[in-house]
Every structure is written in C-alpha cells, then in structure tokens.
Design an enzyme around this catalytic site. Structure first.
Site, PDB file in Angstrom:
ATOM      1  CE  LYS A   1       9.477  39.383  -3.833  1.00  0.00           C
ATOM      2  NZ  LYS A   1       8.411  40.359  -3.905  1.00  0.00           N
TER       3      LYS A   1
ATOM      4  NE  ARG B   1      11.730  45.627  -0.970  1.00  0.00           N
ATOM      5  CZ  ARG B   1      12.162  44.435  -0.545  1.00  0.00           C
ATOM      6  NH1 ARG B   1      12.175  43.404  -1.366  1.00  0.00           N
ATOM      7  NH2 ARG B   1      12.565  44.276   0.707  1.00  0.00           N
TER       8      ARG B   1
HETATM    9  C1  9MG Z   1       9.522  43.820   1.802  1.00  0.00           C
HETATM   10  N1  9MG Z   1       9.211  43.315   0.474  1.00  0.00           N
HETATM   11  C2  9MG Z   1       9.529  42.082  -0.015  1.00  0.00           C
HETATM   12  N2  9MG Z   1       9.085  41.974  -1.265  1.00  0.00           N
HETATM   13  C3  9MG Z   1       8.473  43.150  -1.578  1.00  0.00           C
HETATM   14  C4  9MG Z   1       7.819  43.639  -2.703  1.00  0.00           C
HETATM   15  O1  9MG Z   1       7.645  42.890  -3.784  1.00  0.00           O
HETATM   16  N3  9MG Z   1       7.337  44.896  -2.683  1.00  0.00           N
HETATM   17  C5  9MG Z   1       7.471  45.662  -1.573  1.00  0.00           C
HETATM   18  N4  9MG Z   1       6.957  46.914  -1.593  1.00  0.00           N
HETATM   19  N5  9MG Z   1       8.088  45.247  -0.457  1.00  0.00           N
HETATM   20  C6  9MG Z   1       8.574  44.010  -0.476  1.00  0.00           C
END
Ligand code: 9MG
Length: 287
Positions: free
Chosen positions: A235, A269
C-alpha cells in the site's frame, strides 16, 4: 509453523477456529490470505475465459506457497478506480470462486454488492470480505444467509473520495467503535460471532499518520475479541515509508505484516505469500 505459538502469544487461541461454512480455519497461529485480482477483459472474444484462467492459476500458486485462503476480487477498491457493473463483477468472480473452491482452496470474495455475496456463497466461498463493512442495503441479510466467515472493514468515505482529506479526532478509538458497532449489527442480523472478522482498513480514508497510529494501536481493536485482519501489502503507506514504487514493496510489506501479527492481527492479507509465510515461520520460532 512451529508448535507453541498460541501458548506464548496473547492473541492466538488454542483450539479456537474461524467458522467458514463447513470449513474451520485455525486461530492458534497467524493466517495468510493471498490476493487474487480478476482483471478486466483483455479481449472481447474469449478474453473473459483467458482472464479467469489466469486468476485461477494465480490462486492455485498462492495456495501452494502456503496461503491459508485467497481473496478474489473483481472490482478494484483503489482510490479513484472505475466502478464495475453487477453483471461484470459476477462474470469475473464466480467462475474463479467455483474453480478454486472445487480444488479445496478456501476462497474469500472481496465485494461490496449483496448480489455478489449471495452468488459467491452459493458457489462455495469460505469468506465474504466487504471493505464497506456490510453497510449497503441487503448486505447484512446476505451475510446472515451465508454460512461463510464475514470480514467487516472500516472505511471513511468511498473509494472515490476517501483519500481527499481524511480526518479523525482519535483514529484508533473511532475505528474501534465503528468496528464494534458493525460486529453488533452482524450479530443482530444472525451472524454468529465465531464467523466474524474485523479489519481497520489500512489506507481506506487514512493518511500515513492515521495508518501508523492504527498499526501501533491495533491492540485496542484486537481487544474487541474478534480475529483482526490487517491488509498493508504494497500500500501507499509502505511506499511513503520506504520511498519504493509498488513493484519494490515486498520487503516493506513483509515487515509490516510481521508488526501487525506481533500487535495481534490474526490474518494478514498479502500479495507476496511465500516471503510472508517464511517470515512468519521465523517470527514464530524466534519470538
Ligand atoms: C479488498 N481489500 C483491499 N485492501 C484491503 C484490506 O486492507 N482489508 C480487506 N479486508 N480487504 C481489502
């Protein structure tokens, strides 16, 4: 993952599991969620099959690298990304959910649309992941009707507007209170607490200072008692800290995942599954 992580870490729970339909994901160690984006058609004639097969192969690779589940999304949530119609999102996502689920892979579906939630549940997904926190009309009902795990995320604004000027008095308290309220709404709608995951939504209506405060203050959200998912991978905040472009953010993203887990995240994630899985093995062995 070496034995004994749960017994030496305040946030991992021996014998606890996340209920994802008939499947159970263990919560006695951190889980890794790999990211699978189903991109727009490359060609009008047969491109859709081509794009689905690329996404399926990518999901299989991430599972082979050690992902505990893969998150399939057909609509970008990046700031300013173009919205995708319901029909287009269904056409992109559902064949991928069916194919990966049929191979025994736990599939999460990243969507804000109740109709996609229902179709994904029918297709056998293990988790519904809504960056909008199940606030759309019909989303709570779709979550309750599904047996899948439910990940509710915090976002200030919408993907189109969220990064224009995000403001908070106390970001950690406000995000914690929002997530506690979403968990209450989900439970009132009929979603059992053993199915609920909460997510502070790094980068969704937050500047660098907000994101840093949330990583450092993650314990306040963990203390709500639900598994917490952290999505920091590649990010903008990783770029702001390291000065790196997206393609060069793997090391920064792995470091961020480790700190999130250290601070209590149960699920990370990530795009880069293999290095994250290895780093978490070393973290578990050395801590
Ligand atoms: C789809 N998506 C993109 N970034 C995310 C994040 O930080 N958390 C979750 N749950 N989905 C995300």
């Amino acid at each position: 993952m070496p034995e004994g992580v749960a017994s030496r870490h305040p946030f991992f729970r021996v014998n606890a599991s996340l209920h994802c339909g008939p499947r159970r994901l263990p919560l006695d160690r951190p889980l890794v969620m790999g990211i699978v984006n189903v991109t727009a058609d490359s060609f009008s004639d047969g491109g859709r099959f081509h794009d689905a097969s690329i996404a399926i192969a990518h999901g299989e690779r991430l599972a082979a690298e050690g992902a505990d589940l893969v998150d399939v999304g057909g609509e970008s949530t990046r700031p300013g990304a173009a919205p995708v119609s319901l029909d287009e999102e269904l056409a992109r996502v559902i064949p991928v959910v069916k194919a990966l689920s049929a191979k025994g892979i736990a599939v999460s579906v990243d969507t804000m649309k109740p109709e996609v939630m229902r179709a994904a549940s029918d297709a056998g997904c293990a988790m519904l992941n809504d960056v909008n926190g199940f606030r759309a009309p019909g989303a709570l009902e779709a979550a309750a009707a599904s047996g899948a795990a439910i990940c509710a995320m915090h976002m200030q604004g919408t993907p189109a507007t969220m990064q224009s000027d995000p403001r908070y008095g106390d970001v950690v308290a406000e995000v914690r209170d929002f997530l506690a309220a979403r968990a209450r709404s989900l439970e009132a709608a009929g979603v059992g607490r053993e199915r609920i995951v909460l997510d502070p939504g790094f980068g969704f209506g937050k500047n660098l200072a907000h994101n840093v405060a949330l990583v450092k203050g993650l314990g306040a959200i963990v203390s709500l008692g639900y598994p917490v998912l952290a999505g920091l991978s590649r990010k903008r905040m990783i770029g702001e800290i390291t000065g790196r472009v997206v393609a060069e953010r793997t090391a920064g993203s792995v470091a961020a995942a480790l700190v999130a887990v250290q601070n209590g995240a149960a699920i990370v994630r990530v795009h880069d599954v293999l290095p994250t899985v290895d780093a978490l093995k070393v973290w578990a062995a050395l801590r």
